[in-house]
Design a protein around this motif. Structure first.
Motif, PDB file in Angstrom:
ATOM      1  N   GLU A 170     -15.449   1.781  90.169  1.00 62.09           N
ATOM      2  CA  GLU A 170     -15.503   2.511  91.368  1.00 62.09           C
ATOM      3  C   GLU A 170     -16.574   3.414  91.956  1.00 62.09           C
ATOM      4  O   GLU A 170     -17.091   4.716  91.559  1.00 62.09           O
ATOM      5  N   SER A 216     -16.267   4.569  85.518  1.00 62.29           N
ATOM      6  CA  SER A 216     -15.187   3.525  85.358  1.00 62.29           C
ATOM      7  C   SER A 216     -14.289   4.633  85.007  1.00 62.29           C
ATOM      8  O   SER A 216     -14.465   5.885  85.290  1.00 62.29           O
ATOM      9  N   GLU A 225     -14.600  -2.508  85.512  1.00 64.51           N
ATOM     10  CA  GLU A 225     -14.092  -2.471  87.169  1.00 64.51           C
ATOM     11  C   GLU A 225     -14.938  -0.934  87.155  1.00 64.51           C
ATOM     12  O   GLU A 225     -14.305  -0.129  86.053  1.00 64.51           O
ATOM     13  N   LEU A 270     -18.458  -4.823  89.139  1.00 65.49           N
ATOM     14  CA  LEU A 270     -18.433  -5.130  88.055  1.00 65.49           C
ATOM     15  C   LEU A 270     -19.515  -5.609  87.248  1.00 65.49           C
ATOM     16  O   LEU A 270     -20.378  -5.986  87.279  1.00 65.49           O
ATOM     17  N   MET A 321     -16.075  -1.486  94.652  1.00 62.46           N
ATOM     18  CA  MET A 321     -16.583  -1.685  93.544  1.00 62.46           C
ATOM     19  C   MET A 321     -17.457  -2.300  92.933  1.00 62.46           C
ATOM     20  O   MET A 321     -17.795  -3.074  93.415  1.00 62.46           O
TER      21      MET A 321
END
Length: 136
Positions: A84, A115, A82, A77, A75
């Motif tokens: 992936e 996202s 978030e 940020l 993941m």
């Protein structure tokens, strides 16, 4: 403008409009991925990258991210959202033209994080120098 025109007929310092934003084309690099596919990274004067997949006729505009992105457990940020892990590949810069942010012969790792909204954070790591660039 067609992909053919973008790839073969643009001169450096040509102004374009991409997604209603100005993009001053400064140069391009041809990347050969591990599987043999070719990708073109077109660079804007401000460091933005127009990533083109000629075979798939896909174009994605990435803006440079100034803050460091450090993925953990698949993941990443960015701006409180978030992203992936969704894609990984490696490629070598086969050729360059004009002012670009890469050098011929350098080997790059490409990691995409997506996202839920379909937005992509791309991390590009130069395996020769260890430098990393984050794009959104």
């Amino acid at each position: 403008m067609t992909i053919e025109e973008l790839l073969h007929h643009l001169e450096p310092d040509t102004p374009l409009t991409v997604l209603n934003s100005p993009f001053l084309y400064s140069g391009k690099a041809r990347i050969i991925l591990d599987g043999g596919e070719s990708r073109i990274w077109m660079y804007g004067e401000d460091g933005d990258v127009l990533a083109i997949s000629p075979d798939a006729e896909e174009i994605v505009l990435f803006e440079t991210i100034d803050t460091g992105i450090e993925p953990q457990d698949g993941m990443a940020l960015y701006q409180g959202d978030e992203f992936e892990f969704s894609y990984e590949d490696n490629g070598i810069v086969a050729e360059t033209e004009g002012a670009v942010g890469v050098e011929e012969g350098d080997n790059y790792g490409i990691n995409d994080y997506e996202s839920d909204a379909g937005e992509i954070v791309r991390l590009i790591t130069n395996h020769n120098t260890g430098d990393q660039q984050a794009l959104f």
